[in-house]
Design a protein around this motif. Sequence first.
Motif, PDB file in Angstrom:
ATOM      1  N   GLY A 108       0.809  -1.223   0.000  1.00 27.62           N
ATOM      2  CA  GLY A 108       0.000   0.000   0.000  1.00 27.62           C
ATOM      3  C   GLY A 108       0.839   1.269   0.000  1.00 27.62           C
ATOM      4  N   HIS A 109       2.162   1.129   0.186  1.00 28.33           N
ATOM      5  CA  HIS A 109       3.014   2.322   0.301  1.00 28.33           C
ATOM      6  C   HIS A 109       2.986   3.187  -0.956  1.00 28.33           C
ATOM      7  N   THR A 110       3.035   2.557  -2.117  1.00 31.11           N
ATOM      8  CA  THR A 110       3.100   3.330  -3.364  1.00 31.11           C
ATOM      9  C   THR A 110       1.863   4.214  -3.524  1.00 31.11           C
ATOM     10  N   ILE A 111       0.700   3.592  -3.477  1.00 32.97           N
ATOM     11  CA  ILE A 111      -0.555   4.353  -3.644  1.00 32.97           C
ATOM     12  C   ILE A 111      -0.680   5.416  -2.555  1.00 32.97           C
ATOM     13  N   SER A 112      -0.332   5.049  -1.364  1.00 35.76           N
ATOM     14  CA  SER A 112      -0.490   5.964  -0.244  1.00 35.76           C
ATOM     15  C   SER A 112       0.346   7.238  -0.446  1.00 35.76           C
ATOM     16  N   ARG A 113       1.581   7.068  -0.859  1.00 36.88           N
ATOM     17  CA  ARG A 113       2.465   8.221  -1.073  1.00 36.88           C
ATOM     18  C   ARG A 113       2.021   9.022  -2.303  1.00 36.88           C
ATOM     19  N   VAL A 114       1.640   8.325  -3.355  1.00 36.12           N
ATOM     20  CA  VAL A 114       1.196   9.026  -4.570  1.00 36.12           C
ATOM     21  C   VAL A 114      -0.049   9.858  -4.247  1.00 36.12           C
ATOM     22  N   LEU A 115      -0.956   9.291  -3.484  1.00 35.15           N
ATOM     23  CA  LEU A 115      -2.162  10.037  -3.110  1.00 35.15           C
ATOM     24  C   LEU A 115      -1.797  11.293  -2.318  1.00 35.15           C
ATOM     25  N   GLU A 116      -0.880  11.125  -1.378  1.00 36.93           N
ATOM     26  CA  GLU A 116      -0.428  12.274  -0.583  1.00 36.93           C
ATOM     27  C   GLU A 116       0.122  13.386  -1.481  1.00 36.93           C
ATOM     28  N   MET A 117       0.970  12.984  -2.413  1.00 34.97           N
ATOM     29  CA  MET A 117       1.593  13.962  -3.319  1.00 34.97           C
ATOM     30  C   MET A 117       0.535  14.658  -4.182  1.00 34.97           C
ATOM     31  N   LEU A 118      -0.399  13.859  -4.701  1.00 38.82           N
ATOM     32  CA  LEU A 118      -1.384  14.443  -5.620  1.00 38.82           C
ATOM     33  C   LEU A 118      -2.406  15.319  -4.902  1.00 38.82           C
ATOM     34  N   ARG A 119      -2.704  14.962  -3.665  1.00 39.77           N
ATOM     35  CA  ARG A 119      -3.655  15.762  -2.876  1.00 39.77           C
ATOM     36  C   ARG A 119      -3.167  17.208  -2.736  1.00 39.77           C
ATOM     37  N   ARG A 138      -1.030  -5.863   3.217  1.00 38.64           N
ATOM     38  CA  ARG A 138      -1.163  -4.431   3.484  1.00 38.64           C
ATOM     39  C   ARG A 138      -0.428  -3.980   4.739  1.00 38.64           C
ATOM     40  N   GLU A 139       0.372  -2.928   4.605  1.00 41.57           N
ATOM     41  CA  GLU A 139       1.067  -2.320   5.746  1.00 41.57           C
ATOM     42  C   GLU A 139       0.483  -0.956   6.084  1.00 41.57           C
ATOM     43  N   VAL A 140      -0.019  -0.274   5.064  1.00 43.23           N
ATOM     44  CA  VAL A 140      -0.711   0.991   5.323  1.00 43.23           C
ATOM     45  C   VAL A 140      -2.077   0.941   4.633  1.00 43.23           C
ATOM     46  N   ALA A 141      -3.050   1.479   5.319  1.00 42.61           N
ATOM     47  CA  ALA A 141      -4.411   1.456   4.764  1.00 42.61           C
ATOM     48  C   ALA A 141      -4.486   2.380   3.555  1.00 42.61           C
ATOM     49  N   VAL A 142      -5.126   1.902   2.483  1.00 43.06           N
ATOM     50  CA  VAL A 142      -5.336   2.759   1.320  1.00 43.06           C
ATOM     51  C   VAL A 142      -6.798   2.665   0.882  1.00 43.06           C
ATOM     52  N   PRO A 143      -7.346   3.799   0.474  1.00 47.65           N
ATOM     53  CA  PRO A 143      -8.728   3.761  -0.010  1.00 47.65           C
ATOM     54  C   PRO A 143      -8.744   3.223  -1.440  1.00 47.65           C
ATOM     55  N   ILE A 144      -9.542   2.201  -1.687  1.00 44.91           N
ATOM     56  CA  ILE A 144      -9.680   1.700  -3.065  1.00 44.91           C
ATOM     57  C   ILE A 144     -11.140   1.884  -3.464  1.00 44.91           C
ATOM     58  N   ASP A 145     -11.356   2.722  -4.463  1.00 40.12           N
ATOM     59  CA  ASP A 145     -12.723   3.024  -4.869  1.00 40.12           C
ATOM     60  C   ASP A 145     -13.267   2.005  -5.867  1.00 40.12           C
ATOM     61  N   TYR A 146     -12.382   1.518  -6.732  1.00 41.80           N
ATOM     62  CA  TYR A 146     -12.775   0.517  -7.727  1.00 41.80           C
ATOM     63  C   TYR A 146     -11.740  -0.595  -7.689  1.00 41.80           C
ATOM     64  N   LYS A 147     -12.207  -1.811  -7.406  1.00 40.07           N
ATOM     65  CA  LYS A 147     -11.278  -2.938  -7.269  1.00 40.07           C
ATOM     66  C   LYS A 147     -11.666  -4.067  -8.204  1.00 40.07           C
ATOM     67  N   GLY A 148     -10.675  -4.561  -8.950  1.00 40.24           N
ATOM     68  CA  GLY A 148     -10.934  -5.674  -9.851  1.00 40.24           C
ATOM     69  C   GLY A 148     -11.101  -6.977  -9.103  1.00 40.24           C
ATOM     70  N   PHE A 149     -10.034  -7.406  -8.446  1.00 38.75           N
ATOM     71  CA  PHE A 149     -10.023  -8.700  -7.770  1.00 38.75           C
ATOM     72  C   PHE A 149      -9.178  -8.634  -6.496  1.00 38.75           C
ATOM     73  N   ALA A 150      -9.652  -9.264  -5.441  1.00 33.46           N
ATOM     74  CA  ALA A 150      -8.808  -9.501  -4.262  1.00 33.46           C
ATOM     75  C   ALA A 150      -8.093 -10.821  -4.525  1.00 33.46           C
ATOM     76  N   ILE A 151      -6.783 -10.843  -4.327  1.00 29.15           N
ATOM     77  CA  ILE A 151      -6.046 -12.087  -4.603  1.00 29.15           C
ATOM     78  C   ILE A 151      -5.202 -12.493  -3.393  1.00 29.15           C
ATOM     79  N   ALA A 152      -4.837 -13.763  -3.374  1.00 29.33           N
ATOM     80  CA  ALA A 152      -3.991 -14.280  -2.298  1.00 29.33           C
ATOM     81  C   ALA A 152      -2.547 -13.827  -2.519  1.00 29.33           C
ATOM     82  N   ASN A 153      -1.719 -14.035  -1.527  1.00 28.20           N
ATOM     83  CA  ASN A 153      -0.320 -13.613  -1.622  1.00 28.20           C
ATOM     84  C   ASN A 153       0.493 -14.596  -2.460  1.00 28.20           C
TER      85      ASN A 153
END
Length: 185
Positions: A108-119, A138-153
């Motif tokens: 979740g780090h990538t999306i989380s930081r990108v969101l911070e920057m774009l905000r 997941r290590e940091v919570a991220v908001p996902i508005d549209y999700k294709g598939f939840a997958i296993a590790n």
Amino acid sequence: MQDYQNFLAEVLIDEKTLQKRVIELAAEINRDYQGERILLICILRGALPFMVDLMRQLTVPNAIDCMAVSSYGAGARESTGNIRVTMDLQTNIEGKNVLLVEDIVDSGHTISRVLEMLRMRKPKTLKVCVLLDKESRREVAVPIDYKGFAIANKFVFGYGLDLDEYYRNLPFVGVVDLNRYQGVG
Ligand code: PRP
């Protein structure tokens, strides 16, 4: 180059299932943004095929841009939270409806930081569309508005996801058998 058949453990999501889900996600987006315009932002490089397929199903007027980020610090494959923009947007996003498009969320780090920057650039709205979600990582919570598939590790590749930068072009998402994968020679 090794043929993927030699290390494919299983096809996790086949082409038909992927395309059907892309159409469903696009329908949700078309409905939610009715009367609006949106800017799709592709986080390079993994999200490319997904974004291209998605945008072709959109009826809501859309523009596109891309950005590239890389993580630095410990571990080459693992995202650390220290994210550096290696290629920035060409578009001023202030006042725009921005939809980030990603192939996969892991820690979740990538999306989380990108969101911070774009905000900080003051978009009108900022949402996230992700094809694959490895929820258990997941290590940091991220908001996902549209999700294709939840997958296993599992170690997945194809449909944008690479193995040593190759195999992104495959039309399905597969699982690698690491015992049979020899790397790019
Ligand atoms: C992948 C993926 C996300 C990120 C997710 O990118 O596309 O950007 O990792 O991981 P996280 O949730 O743990 O931060 P990668 O660095 O492999 O680059 P690529 O898209 O060019 O393959």
